[in-house]
Design a protein around this motif. Sequence first.
Motif, mmCIF file in Angstrom:
data_model
loop_
_atom_site.group_PDB
_atom_site.id
_atom_site.type_symbol
_atom_site.label_atom_id
_atom_site.label_comp_id
_atom_site.label_asym_id
_atom_site.label_seq_id
_atom_site.Cartn_x
_atom_site.Cartn_y
_atom_site.Cartn_z
ATOM 1 N N ASP A 166 0.813 -1.220 0.000
ATOM 2 C CA ASP A 166 0.000 0.000 0.000
ATOM 3 C C ASP A 166 0.847 1.272 0.000
ATOM 4 N N ALA A 167 2.172 1.124 0.052
ATOM 5 C CA ALA A 167 3.048 2.296 0.129
ATOM 6 C C ALA A 167 3.003 3.099 -1.162
ATOM 7 N N GLU A 168 3.084 4.409 -1.017
ATOM 8 C CA GLU A 168 3.110 5.294 -2.180
ATOM 9 C C GLU A 168 4.500 5.266 -2.806
ATOM 10 N N HIS A 169 4.607 5.842 -4.008
ATOM 11 C CA HIS A 169 5.888 5.984 -4.692
ATOM 12 C C HIS A 169 6.051 7.455 -5.059
ATOM 13 N N ALA A 170 7.222 8.014 -4.765
ATOM 14 C CA ALA A 170 7.494 9.423 -5.074
ATOM 15 C C ALA A 170 8.879 9.505 -5.726
ATOM 16 N N PRO A 171 9.058 10.434 -6.664
ATOM 17 C CA PRO A 171 10.363 10.554 -7.326
ATOM 18 C C PRO A 171 11.456 11.098 -6.402
ATOM 19 N N ARG A 172 11.055 11.829 -5.360
ATOM 20 C CA ARG A 172 12.032 12.431 -4.445
ATOM 21 C C ARG A 172 11.321 12.793 -3.140
ATOM 22 N N ILE A 173 12.035 12.657 -2.023
ATOM 23 C CA ILE A 173 11.489 13.072 -0.733
ATOM 24 C C ILE A 173 12.518 13.952 -0.051
ATOM 25 N N ASP A 174 12.070 15.147 0.353
ATOM 26 C CA ASP A 174 12.884 16.045 1.158
ATOM 27 C C ASP A 174 12.478 15.849 2.613
ATOM 28 N N VAL A 175 13.434 15.515 3.439
ATOM 29 C CA VAL A 175 13.174 15.190 4.840
ATOM 30 C C VAL A 175 13.263 16.453 5.692
ATOM 31 N N ASP A 176 12.203 16.730 6.421
ATOM 32 C CA ASP A 176 12.175 17.831 7.378
ATOM 33 C C ASP A 176 12.499 17.303 8.768
ATOM 34 N N ARG A 177 12.913 18.210 9.645
ATOM 35 C CA ARG A 177 13.156 17.840 11.040
ATOM 36 C C ARG A 177 11.843 17.367 11.667
ATOM 37 N N PRO A 178 11.915 16.496 12.694
ATOM 38 C CA PRO A 178 10.692 16.102 13.395
ATOM 39 C C PRO A 178 9.956 17.332 13.925
ATOM 40 N N GLU A 179 8.634 17.256 13.899
ATOM 41 C CA GLU A 179 7.800 18.383 14.271
ATOM 42 C C GLU A 179 6.908 18.000 15.442
ATOM 43 N N VAL A 180 6.897 18.827 16.467
ATOM 44 C CA VAL A 180 6.010 18.616 17.612
ATOM 45 C C VAL A 180 4.650 19.165 17.240
ATOM 46 N N THR A 181 3.631 18.321 17.388
ATOM 47 C CA THR A 181 2.255 18.726 17.050
ATOM 48 C C THR A 181 1.364 18.451 18.244
ATOM 49 N N GLY A 182 0.214 19.091 18.273
ATOM 50 C CA GLY A 182 -0.762 18.846 19.349
ATOM 51 C C GLY A 182 -1.548 17.594 19.060
#
Length: 183
Positions: A166-182
């Motif tokens: 079920d995983a998606e496929h993307a040509p490129r992924i830019d990784v962001d820092r972990p984000e604290v969310t509510g």
Amino acid sequence: MRRARLWLIGGTLVLAAGLVSAVTPSEDAVYDAFLVRGDGPVTGRTLIADVDGATFTPTISSSGGDWEAEGNWLVVEVIASAPTTEVDAEIAIATLRLDGRVFQASERVRDSIVKTRLHVGTDTRGILAFELPAGIDGGRGELRLTTQYLTPQLDDVVVLPLSLDDAEHAPRIDVDRPEVTGR
């Protein structure tokens, strides 16, 4: 007749000894981790975690553009928090078990959620990146997360099912820092 009975008793004893030997746990099993399995948020002693998606990509890079790698990458988005205390509340080791093989989350991706401090009552959203051999682009696996470094002894390991079909496929992924969310 007496001889046959002795052979029958002897055979039964050998079978019973084999059965006892087969069901007796090894010495290492005394110190094994406790696997806490579930679908959705799974709560362990020091970690609450859930998978929010998975994506295959041939190219992964940091959001700042100072790092990039090519290969067969699986990027798993994870939401994690601490259940009751922030002491030792971080994902120290993340592994992917797939078709009898074990892959560890890449340490080359500096902005992953590994080693990020987790907080009580507040979710942290981040990624885990696994560099897989060429040709792996599907299957069923499980993500194992622990707050203990190396081998967790007498502690729990959060286990989340992961369907790579079920995983998606993307040509490129830019990784962001972990984000604290509510919540």
